[in-house]
Write an enzyme that holds these catalytic residues in place. Structure first.
Site, PDB file in Angstrom:
ATOM      1  N   CYS A  19       0.793  -1.226   0.000  1.00 45.77           N
ATOM      2  CA  CYS A  19       0.000   0.000   0.000  1.00 45.77           C
ATOM      3  C   CYS A  19       0.821   1.269   0.000  1.00 45.77           C
ATOM      4  O   CYS A  19       0.260   2.366  -0.041  1.00 45.77           O
ATOM      5  CB  CYS A  19      -0.959  -0.011   1.183  1.00 45.77           C
ATOM      6  SG  CYS A  19      -1.946  -1.521   1.269  1.00 45.77           S
ATOM      7  N   HIS A  38      -3.024   7.701   6.252  1.00 46.22           N
ATOM      8  CA  HIS A  38      -3.182   6.430   5.540  1.00 46.22           C
ATOM      9  C   HIS A  38      -4.564   5.870   5.826  1.00 46.22           C
ATOM     10  O   HIS A  38      -5.277   5.467   4.914  1.00 46.22           O
ATOM     11  CB  HIS A  38      -2.087   5.456   5.976  1.00 46.22           C
ATOM     12  CG  HIS A  38      -2.098   4.157   5.232  1.00 46.22           C
ATOM     13  ND1 HIS A  38      -2.064   4.089   3.856  1.00 46.22           N
ATOM     14  CD2 HIS A  38      -2.159   2.872   5.669  1.00 46.22           C
ATOM     15  CE1 HIS A  38      -2.094   2.825   3.475  1.00 46.22           C
ATOM     16  NE2 HIS A  38      -2.150   2.065   4.554  1.00 46.22           N
ATOM     17  N   HIS A  79      -9.858   1.973  -0.364  1.00 43.97           N
ATOM     18  CA  HIS A  79      -8.403   1.750  -0.290  1.00 43.97           C
ATOM     19  C   HIS A  79      -7.959   1.223  -1.639  1.00 43.97           C
ATOM     20  O   HIS A  79      -8.244   0.076  -2.002  1.00 43.97           O
ATOM     21  CB  HIS A  79      -8.092   0.747   0.812  1.00 43.97           C
ATOM     22  CG  HIS A  79      -6.627   0.623   1.119  1.00 43.97           C
ATOM     23  ND1 HIS A  79      -5.645   1.154   0.306  1.00 43.97           N
ATOM     24  CD2 HIS A  79      -5.968   0.036   2.152  1.00 43.97           C
ATOM     25  CE1 HIS A  79      -4.461   0.894   0.817  1.00 43.97           C
ATOM     26  NE2 HIS A  79      -4.625   0.221   1.944  1.00 43.97           N
TER      27      HIS A  79
END
Length: 426
Positions: free
Chosen positions: A162, A299, A332
């Site tokens: 990620c 995040h 995400h």
């Protein structure tokens, strides 16, 4: 580090195609998450699919690259005049002096999933027309972007989970500072596939409702897809002075922080150690003090452990800085998340607009962050974007307006001053 100029940037996600649509969604506090209806995915979760990805095949001369991931990349490249900006840079510097650095987690793995369904019943062989190198191979997305613009500079794909779409900024910076290139196309592209959806389902990380980062009732992630890009150029002293003189709202990449804590394959360090190191390094490399940062794009995946760890890292460095996670709007987007959220951070600087955390209604009091529930105008001169990946691959990016660099001389602080900033952060 020497600041780098973001001459152009663009983003395409379920929140919208291009910057205008993305900004409108953030201003109106609406997202693009919908109940999962991705083919063959029988899962009680929500996803962030980009509408129309499959409507337009890749350009005829690039048909070997045909897959959902590269179609999404092409769709993103054609927004906001970004393709024209890259083409102009290639003319100015020469195609061999423009690099390509793209982050992804699964690239075109969906193409392999489709090919597997069509394998030969007797031998198990995949279809003759299946092209692994141009689709599933992680490098395929960098090769596609490079071929799309007929560039001849270095090209690299970064796959660090990620943080992939953020770490490309670091790779590009090193190439630029070494003098190997004069401009860089950086970005992240990841598209929906069954491997990702069922993989995160097996980890019990999917939320049964739209994700709610930092909410007291957060219950997991909503997977999305995105293509986001930026054009980075070196800023020598003459160019920096000229740019700042023309406009105070020029966007600069001021600092980059990277760390690898390797705490666990899929869980963050419980105290956010690696995340904190990345944050501190970004501040120190940019010569920026924590109190000079006006907004943090977190995040913020909406899993209990991730948000807790990030909150500890942020509180260890900052004191009440406004922050939010935009994953409630976009989902995400995995390997594209770092690039998407970097572009959103740059967009917030350009527009002087602080985006709220969509879907979150009651921030977890245990996390104790200044989490924003309402989008609003704000005076923003420097902002940070955090991206933390599986395995502890962490990256924080620090962006600032031209006026910030001139007024604080942050780019000109000496090593001793940078060490003081790092010491004060600790």
């Amino acid at each position: 580090m020497k600041p780098l100029l973001l001459t152009h940037f663009t983003a395409t996600s379920c929140a919208g195609r291009g910057l205008d649509a993305t900004l409108a969604a953030l201003r109106e506090q609406r997202g693009g998450l919908t109940p999962c209806n991705f083919e063959r995915a029988d899962l009680a979760t929500w996803i962030g699919a980009v509408a129309g990805v499959d409507d337009e095949p890749v350009r005829d001369d690039l048909r070997d690259f045909e897959c959902r991931n590269n179609r999404l990349a092409q769709l993103g490249l054609l927004q906001d005049g970004f393709a024209e900006a890259v083409e102009e840079a290639a003319k100015r510097y020469g195609p061999q002096r423009v690099g390509v650095f793209i982050g992804t987690s699964t690239a075109g793995i969906l193409e392999t999933e489709l090919a597997y369904r069509q394998r030969d019943a007797a031998s198990g062989a995949l279809p003759i027309g299946f092209r692994y190198a141009e689709t599933h191979n992680p490098y395929s997305i960098a090769a596609f972007v490079r071929a799309f613009f007929a560039l001849r500079g270095p090209a690299t794909a970064i796959s660090s989970a990620c943080s992939s779409g953020a770490k490309v900024f670091g790779t590009a910076r090193r190439m630029l500072e070494a003098g190997l290139i004069d401009a860089a196309v950086v970005g992240g592209v990841d598209s929906l596939c069954l491997t990702t959806l069922y993989g995160f389902n097996s980890l019990e990380l999917l939320s049964p409702q739209p994700c709610r980062p930092f909410d007291i009732d957060r219950s997991g992630i909503s997977i999305g897809e995105a293509a986001a890009f930026a054009l980075l150029e070196r800023v020598d002293e003459t160019n920096a002075q000229a740019a700042a003189a023309v406009s105070d709202d020029v966007i600069l990449l001021l600092g980059i922080g990277e760390s690898s804590d390797a705490y666990h394959m899929s869980s963050p360090h419980p105290e956010g150690l690696g995340a904190r190191l990345a944050i501190e390094q970004a501040l120190a490399s940019g010569g920026v003090a924590a109190h000079e940062v006006d907004y943090i794009n977190l995040h913020g995946t909406a899993t209990p452990s991730n948000d807790t760890a990030e909150s500890l890292a942020v509180k260890a460095v900052f004191d009440g800085t406004p922050c939010s996670s935009t994953k409630g709007a976009t989902g995400h987007t995995l390997g594209a998340a770092g690039a998407l959220e970097a572009v959103i951070a740059a967009l917030s600087l350009r527009e002087q607009w602080l985006p709220a955390g969509i879907n979150t209604t009651q921030p977890d009091p245990q996390l104790a962050l200044n989490y924003q529930l309402q989008s609003r105008p704000a005076t923003l001169r420097a902002v940070m974007s955090n991206s933390f990946g599986f395995g502890g691959t962490n990256c924080s990016l620090l962006f600032g307006r031209g006026e910030f660099m001139r007024q604080t001389a942050g780019a000109n602080r000496n090593d001793a001053e940078r060490q003081n900033i790092l010491r004060d952060a600790k």
